[in-house]
Design an enzyme around this catalytic site. Sequence first.
Site, PDB file in Angstrom:
ATOM      1  N   LYS A  66      24.557  41.904  49.722  1.00 39.49           N
ATOM      2  CA  LYS A  66      24.815  40.475  49.483  1.00 39.49           C
ATOM      3  C   LYS A  66      23.537  39.648  49.338  1.00 39.49           C
ATOM      4  O   LYS A  66      23.472  38.703  48.558  1.00 39.49           O
ATOM      5  CB  LYS A  66      25.691  39.899  50.603  1.00 39.49           C
ATOM      6  CG  LYS A  66      27.119  40.428  50.567  1.00 39.49           C
ATOM      7  CD  LYS A  66      27.981  39.768  51.622  1.00 39.49           C
ATOM      8  CE  LYS A  66      29.363  40.395  51.639  1.00 39.49           C
ATOM      9  NZ  LYS A  66      30.280  39.754  52.586  1.00 39.49           N
ATOM     10  N   ASP A 102      33.015  33.844  51.058  1.00 40.44           N
ATOM     11  CA  ASP A 102      33.455  34.377  52.352  1.00 40.44           C
ATOM     12  C   ASP A 102      33.892  33.261  53.295  1.00 40.44           C
ATOM     13  O   ASP A 102      34.935  33.340  53.935  1.00 40.44           O
ATOM     14  CB  ASP A 102      32.335  35.190  53.010  1.00 40.44           C
ATOM     15  CG  ASP A 102      32.143  36.542  52.333  1.00 40.44           C
ATOM     16  OD1 ASP A 102      33.121  37.060  51.771  1.00 40.44           O
ATOM     17  OD2 ASP A 102      31.021  37.060  52.373  1.00 40.44           O
TER      18      ASP A 102
END
Length: 272
Positions: A66, A102
């Site tokens: 990420k 997220d």
Amino acid sequence: MTDRYAVIGRPINHTKSPLIHGLFAEVTDQDLAYSAIEGSLDDFAGDVRRFRDSGARGMNITAPFKLQAFELAEARSERATLAKASNALKFENGKIYAENFDGIGLLRDIEHNLKQPLAGRRVLVLGAGGAVRGAALPFLQAAPSRLVIVNRDVGKAQTLVAELNNPLLEVCSYEALAGQVFDVVINATSASLTGELPPIDAALFGQVQLAYELAYGKGLTPFLRLAQSAGVPLLADGVGMLVEQAAEAFAWWRGVRPETRPVIDRLTIPLV
Ligand code: ATR
């Protein structure tokens, strides 16, 4: 022409993303194919560029990439910038765009699916890693009365809080939690992945109405078990967050937001 997308991570064999996006594509009637790619540790950027150059439209990014995904992007959203991490890339106009869904996925699961609005509530978040970085901004926008971040490494939590510079945000050590009262407690540590319990005790849950575990598909983790034994009325794991972040990415790529409930129901593993 079928548009192509993929999730990239390492390991990637347990990913649910192709299933989720496949179901989304079906119900929204979108012509797309979604695959899983095992990224190489020494050439992640090459993997992404090769996929992009083959005509693909976007990617989801999972551990451990990420951060690298965020760095290689040429345009970044505010959420991704604060998180210093990206879980979704879009390839458009010759550019790589980075987003991070997220946190918004977690917030949407809590507020919309579990019907627990955070406004005016006392919220405790355990952990100060990547997951919390992603969630901090959406959580602040939900206007809780307190947002407390507790971490073993208090300095790490302080660094994050300093970057956000918002008076609602507080940092706490696990020792200093004694006697404090919360309405919602979220376990965003990685402790559950190794079957561990963060250093908390049952007294923490005295008035808690929702205990939320970011890990998913693990049944009752030590954190959820403790919350259950303390009488917390609502327990949840991260399956809803997983599906909601996917729906956000799908909407970003395709311009249509799929209904999430049927997919969450299909993926839910009972908390026993
Ligand atoms: P992620 O991207 O999943 O957030 P991370 O960035 O590696 O993962 O962060 C892991 C978080 O879980 C950290 O906040 C870590 O606490 P420290 O910073 O103090 O190490 C926390 N963590 C991991 N195992 C834990 C445990 N057994 N008890 C409490 N916190 C734990």
